[in-house]
Structure formats: C-alpha cells, structure tokens
Design a protein around this motif. Structure first.
Motif, PDB file in Angstrom:
ATOM      1  N   ARG A   1      28.550  36.326  53.973  1.00 48.04           N
ATOM      2  CA  ARG A   1      29.781  37.062  53.674  1.00 48.04           C
ATOM      3  C   ARG A   1      30.030  37.095  52.172  1.00 48.04           C
ATOM      4  NH1 ARG A   1      33.238  33.724  55.549  1.00 48.04           N
ATOM      5  NH2 ARG A   1      33.175  34.456  57.710  1.00 48.04           N
ATOM      6  N   ALA A   2      29.801  35.971  51.506  1.00 56.15           N
ATOM      7  CA  ALA A   2      30.012  35.911  50.061  1.00 56.15           C
ATOM      8  C   ALA A   2      29.050  36.837  49.322  1.00 56.15           C
ATOM      9  CB  ALA A   2      29.848  34.474  49.569  1.00 56.15           C
ATOM     10  N   LEU A   3      27.811  36.928  49.777  1.00 53.04           N
ATOM     11  CA  LEU A   3      26.864  37.847  49.143  1.00 53.04           C
ATOM     12  C   LEU A   3      27.344  39.293  49.266  1.00 53.04           C
ATOM     13  CD1 LEU A   3      23.366  36.433  50.208  1.00 53.04           C
ATOM     14  CD2 LEU A   3      24.453  36.301  47.951  1.00 53.04           C
TER      15      LEU A   3
ATOM     16  N   THR B   1      24.825  31.883  40.721  1.00 55.06           N
ATOM     17  CA  THR B   1      23.556  32.489  40.313  1.00 55.06           C
ATOM     18  C   THR B   1      23.402  33.869  40.931  1.00 55.06           C
ATOM     19  OG1 THR B   1      22.398  30.410  39.908  1.00 55.06           O
ATOM     20  CG2 THR B   1      21.044  32.286  40.581  1.00 55.06           C
ATOM     21  N   ALA B   2      23.771  33.987  42.205  1.00 54.12           N
ATOM     22  CA  ALA B   2      23.674  35.279  42.880  1.00 54.12           C
ATOM     23  C   ALA B   2      24.575  36.314  42.225  1.00 54.12           C
ATOM     24  CB  ALA B   2      24.046  35.123  44.359  1.00 54.12           C
ATOM     25  N   LYS B   3      25.784  35.926  41.853  1.00 51.56           N
ATOM     26  CA  LYS B   3      26.709  36.871  41.217  1.00 51.56           C
ATOM     27  C   LYS B   3      26.232  37.262  39.823  1.00 51.56           C
ATOM     28  CE  LYS B   3      31.560  37.866  40.319  1.00 51.56           C
ATOM     29  NZ  LYS B   3      31.194  38.737  39.185  1.00 51.56           N
ATOM     30  N   VAL B   4      25.765  36.271  39.061  1.00 48.43           N
ATOM     31  CA  VAL B   4      25.246  36.572  37.722  1.00 48.43           C
ATOM     32  C   VAL B   4      24.080  37.547  37.821  1.00 48.43           C
ATOM     33  CG1 VAL B   4      24.054  35.588  35.718  1.00 48.43           C
ATOM     34  CG2 VAL B   4      26.042  34.416  36.685  1.00 48.43           C
ATOM     35  N   GLY B   5      23.199  37.326  38.790  1.00 44.25           N
ATOM     36  CA  GLY B   5      22.054  38.206  38.962  1.00 44.25           C
ATOM     37  C   GLY B   5      22.443  39.612  39.336  1.00 44.25           C
ATOM     38  N   TYR B   6      23.368  39.732  40.287  1.00 49.05           N
ATOM     39  CA  TYR B   6      23.809  41.063  40.701  1.00 49.05           C
ATOM     40  C   TYR B   6      24.489  41.788  39.540  1.00 49.05           C
ATOM     41  CZ  TYR B   6      26.133  44.772  43.288  1.00 49.05           C
ATOM     42  OH  TYR B   6      26.556  46.003  43.725  1.00 49.05           O
ATOM     43  N   ASP B   7      25.394  41.104  38.851  1.00 51.57           N
ATOM     44  CA  ASP B   7      26.109  41.724  37.731  1.00 51.57           C
ATOM     45  C   ASP B   7      25.147  42.136  36.626  1.00 51.57           C
ATOM     46  OD1 ASP B   7      28.464  41.362  39.108  1.00 51.57           O
ATOM     47  OD2 ASP B   7      29.111  39.605  37.939  1.00 51.57           O
ATOM     48  N   TYR B   8      24.137  41.314  36.373  1.00 52.24           N
ATOM     49  CA  TYR B   8      23.164  41.663  35.332  1.00 52.24           C
ATOM     50  C   TYR B   8      22.414  42.938  35.692  1.00 52.24           C
ATOM     51  CZ  TYR B   8      19.209  41.691  32.242  1.00 52.24           C
ATOM     52  OH  TYR B   8      18.268  42.095  31.325  1.00 52.24           O
TER      53      TYR B   8
END
Length: 281
Positions: free
Chosen positions: A62-64, A266-273
């Motif tokens: 859900r968070a992803l 890490t997942a959020k940083v990756g997606y935003d990048y």
C-alpha cells in the motif's frame, strides 16, 4: 514461486577513472535536456523491501502505491501462491510486470505462475560458474527457457552481477559468452547498472554492444566507497546512461537497493529521482 537466494558482491571495486562516475555535485544534475523517464516505465525490485514485506506485506505494498509506483518486480511471493499474491497486488493497484526466477528442469510451472501474476518479463537473477563450458551450458539453457517463455507470452532475460565481467582462467569472459551465445530473440538483458560499474564496465559501452537487447535497467546507485546508495546520492551518472536508453531498448527502469537502512524511504527517493531526472535525448 521460490524465494530467490540473492548474494552481495561488494569486493573488487571497479576503477572509476573511466568516465563511469561523474564529478561530485554533477552526477545527477537535472540539466536542460528533454528526455525523461516515463512514469509507466518506473518499477521497483521488491528485494529492496524484503525485510518490511516480511513484517507487513499489505501495508508495504500500500505504501509503494501511495508513493506512486504502479509496477513492481518480484523476488518471490512471500509464502503466498501466485494467485494469492496477484489478488493482493490488484487490491493496491500494483502490477508485477517482472519477476526474478531460477532455472528449473521443468520451467512450465514457473512460467504458469508468471502468467498468473500478470508478468511481462521473467528474469534469471543469479548464476556463477568457474569454467567457460559451464557458462556456455547456461547460455544454452537460457535459450531453451527463452523459447518456452515465448509460448507463455513472456520475455525471458538474464540479470548480471559484477562477476560476469571478470575473466576466467582461460581468459574468456562470462558476459561475452552469454551475450554471444544466447539468441537475442529469446533472451534479453536486465542490466544492473551498479554491478556493471562495480565490474569495471561502462554501461554506455555495454549498450552500444547490445543495441535493442537491454529491455530493463536495475537503477541502483553507488557510493564513493563502493557501497550501495539511494538514487541520486551516489556517483553513477544516470543521465548519461539514460540518454542511450532508446538505443538500449529499455522498457523498464527498476529501482533497487540491496541493503537499505530505511526501505520505504529508499523507495520514495528512487521514485522521486526517476520522476525528476532529465537527460539529453
């Protein structure tokens, strides 16, 4: 589907004086280029989140979805059947477009699970041998599995680590054996950018040598000391690599970090990048 036994190869850091890493402060400048990563091409390898998935599978998925992901790549189904895991993904608007698999004597059940999960890609995540003959046998097995995968409507691929770029005692290089002996019609490449750099290779040169065959990137950053880093905080010049994505044939940009301290961060940083990065077309 079986959980994948992933190994970490941090030894043998590559010499980065070959133009593989940008100077500090310039590696991830957005620049004024027109190229960008399509949102629909962004995915994440769930191995990155294996620890939190084991604690709270549905909450993590859900968070992803809340971060913005719509695609994931599997490394096992966490004790669920393929059908059960598919229902959970559907509940949160996620699709497992890809998954890491192991070669088996009978690949039919593996590919049946992949189809149940809705995958487009099935990728062998790991192999290591000490002789050229063993690597040649692997290439032949990949060809055979790839032909079968086509019957299931799947694209079958191989994911590298660093050791495929190291010469065997005979002087032969496993990467060269695999790319020359496998049939590009049945076996594509999932190029792990971190491991390619760690193995001393320039991803752009690998793209030039394998045009339209690199259908997936593992987008994983590398700190100055050779360890894993969140996207945009390390030394790999992703804009330079991404500017060759059309030549590569890339369809998926898959975020991964093998040892994150805060997996969802890490997942959020990756997606935003990947949403923000710009590069020359």
């Amino acid at each position: 589907m079986h959980e994948i036994n992933r190994r970490t190869l941090l030894g043998g850091a590559a010499a980065l004086g070959l133009g593989l890493a940008a100077l500090p402060g310039t590696a991830h400048a957005a620049g004024g280029g027109r190229g960008r990563v399509p949102r629909g091409a962004i995915s994440i390898q769930l191995y990155t989140l294996r620890n939190v998935l084991s604690q709270d599978l549905e909450g993590t998925l859900r968070a992803l979805a809340e971060i913005g992901y719509r695609k994931v790549e599997l490394a096992g189904t966490h004790g669920r059947t393929a059908a059960e895991f598919r229902r959970i993904l559907d509940r949160y608007g996620l699709r497992a477009t890809s998954g890491h698999v192991s070669l088996a004597e009978d690949m039919n059940p593996v590919f049946e699970d992949c189809r149940t999960l809705g995958q487009r890609f099935a990728v062998v995540a790991w192999a290591q041998f000490s002789t050229a003959d063993e690597w040649k046998k692997l290439a032949d097995d990949l060809n055979e599995a790839g032909r079968l995968a086509c019957r299931y409507g799947l694209r079958f691929g191989y994911h590298n680590h660093a050791h495929e770029f190291q010469a065997l005692p005979t002087g032969e290089v496993p990467w060269d054996i695999l790319t020359s002996r496998t049939d590009h019609r049945y076996v594509h490449l999932e190029l792990d950018l971190y491991w390619a750099v760690t193995g001393g290779r320039d991803p752009v040169e690998l793209i030039h040598a394998n045009r339209h065959r690199i259908l997936q990137y593992h987008v994983k950053d590398r700190a100055a000391d050779g360890s894993f880093a969140d996207l945009g905080t390390g030394t790999i010049d992703f804009p330079r690599i991404f500017s060759h994505s059309r030549e590569a044939g890339v369809l998926e940009y898959i975020v991964e970090h093998d040892e994150p301290t805060a997996p969802l961060h890490t997942a959020k940083v990756g997606y935003d990048y990947l949403r923000a990065v710009r590069f020359p077309k």
